[in-house]
Design an enzyme around this catalytic site. Structure first.
Site, PDB file in Angstrom:
ATOM      1  N   ARG A  30      31.193  22.157 -50.693  1.00 53.40           N
ATOM      2  CA  ARG A  30      31.062  21.422 -49.503  1.00 53.40           C
ATOM      3  C   ARG A  30      31.210  19.938 -49.918  1.00 53.40           C
ATOM      4  O   ARG A  30      30.937  18.939 -49.251  1.00 53.40           O
ATOM      5  CB  ARG A  30      29.607  21.458 -49.367  1.00 53.40           C
ATOM      6  N   HIS A  88      26.381  15.361 -56.467  1.00 60.70           N
ATOM      7  CA  HIS A  88      25.821  15.622 -55.026  1.00 60.70           C
ATOM      8  C   HIS A  88      24.283  16.109 -54.985  1.00 60.70           C
ATOM      9  O   HIS A  88      23.865  16.636 -55.864  1.00 60.70           O
ATOM     10  CB  HIS A  88      26.744  16.682 -54.228  1.00 60.70           C
ATOM     11  N   CYS A 107      22.460  19.859 -55.486  1.00 57.19           N
ATOM     12  CA  CYS A 107      23.197  20.709 -56.414  1.00 57.19           C
ATOM     13  C   CYS A 107      22.649  22.104 -57.109  1.00 57.19           C
ATOM     14  O   CYS A 107      21.738  21.887 -57.704  1.00 57.19           O
ATOM     15  CB  CYS A 107      23.953  19.786 -57.594  1.00 57.19           C
ATOM     16  N   ASP A 137      31.224  22.876 -56.029  1.00 58.38           N
ATOM     17  CA  ASP A 137      30.548  22.984 -54.825  1.00 58.38           C
ATOM     18  C   ASP A 137      31.503  22.861 -53.674  1.00 58.38           C
ATOM     19  O   ASP A 137      32.231  21.891 -53.353  1.00 58.38           O
ATOM     20  CB  ASP A 137      29.352  22.111 -54.586  1.00 58.38           C
ATOM     21  N   CYS A 189      31.750  18.329 -58.608  1.00 55.34           N
ATOM     22  CA  CYS A 189      31.096  19.536 -58.780  1.00 55.34           C
ATOM     23  C   CYS A 189      31.918  20.658 -58.005  1.00 55.34           C
ATOM     24  O   CYS A 189      32.714  20.193 -57.160  1.00 55.34           O
ATOM     25  CB  CYS A 189      29.664  19.582 -57.921  1.00 55.34           C
TER      26      CYS A 189
HETATM   27 CO    CO Z   1      27.018  21.019 -57.405  1.00 58.25          CO
END
Ligand code: CO
Length: 211
Positions: free
Chosen positions: A46, A98, A101, A44, A42
């Site tokens: 993090r 994750h 999400c 993302d 992803c």
């Molecule tokens: Co995500």
């Protein structure tokens, strides 16, 4: 100092430190890459692939997008897969989702009028929900429901990779790569294995690639 300037400074310090530890570090890397892994994760912030598995540059070839999807018409992702599988000859492909999400969570909701492109991209995650609606609708807690969809979405993407001619061809010819589905937990930093497919895995005949 502005935030992007801090990044440039950090880069200088990082490069300096690497060079001090191993004087020919960058020359060696500049020579070429032989990554053992393709990571599809992803976007993302993090969930940075190399950081969470403590990997050095050169080990992981990576592609990231919203909700770690492998879509049959996405030339971007599929080009990465082709290069990784056919040229770099990676041993493993890891699809890593994750929990919590935002993309998956948004897919469980209505389309948002201010992100029309993202809506389209998330349509595929809505499809995963629709495929597993019975199981997911039995989960009352919205966070638990979204987290289960995160897992089902990872499994779906692993299957999508198995449906590609590129992966099936490599399985047939070279008995690699193994395709893994993992999920990362933001609250403890740990990865969990969900599924692994490989040369012995059975593929639904409608997706089978015949030569
Ligand atoms: Co995500």
């Amino acid at each position: 100092m502005r935030s992007h300037e801090k990044l440039l400074l950090e880069n200088k310090a990082w490069a300096e430190e690497k060079k001090q530890r191993e004087p020919d570090y960058f020359e060696r890397l500049a020579h070429g890459q032989q990554p053992e892994f393709l990571w599809i994760g992803c976007a993302d912030s993090r969930v940075p692939a190399d950081v969470i598995v403590n990997a050095e540059p050169g080990l992981i070839f990576a592609h990231r997008n919203i909700a770690n999807q492998v879509i049959a018409t996405d030339f971007n992702c599929l080009s990465v897969v082709q290069y990784a599988v056919e040229v770099l000859k990676v041993r493993h492909i890891i699809v890593c989702g994750h929990y919590s999400c935002g993309g998956v969570r948004a897919a469980l909701s209505h389309q948002q009028s201010d992100v029309t492109l993202v809506n389209k991209w998330l349509t595929h995650v809505k499809d995963v929900y629709r495929l597993h609606r019975e199981e997911l609708d039995a989960i009352n807690d919205i966070d638990d429901k979204a987290n289960r969809l995160v897992e089902l979405n990872v499994i779906e993407q692993v299957n999508n990779l198995a449906y590609t001619s590129m992966v099936q061809s490599a399985w047939r010819e070279e008995q690699r790569p193994l395709v893994h589905g993992w999920v990362y937990a933001l609250d403890d930093g740990l990865l969990k294995q969900l599924i692994t497919l490989g040369p012995e895995s059975k593929i639904d005949p409608i997706y089978r690639w015949d030569v």
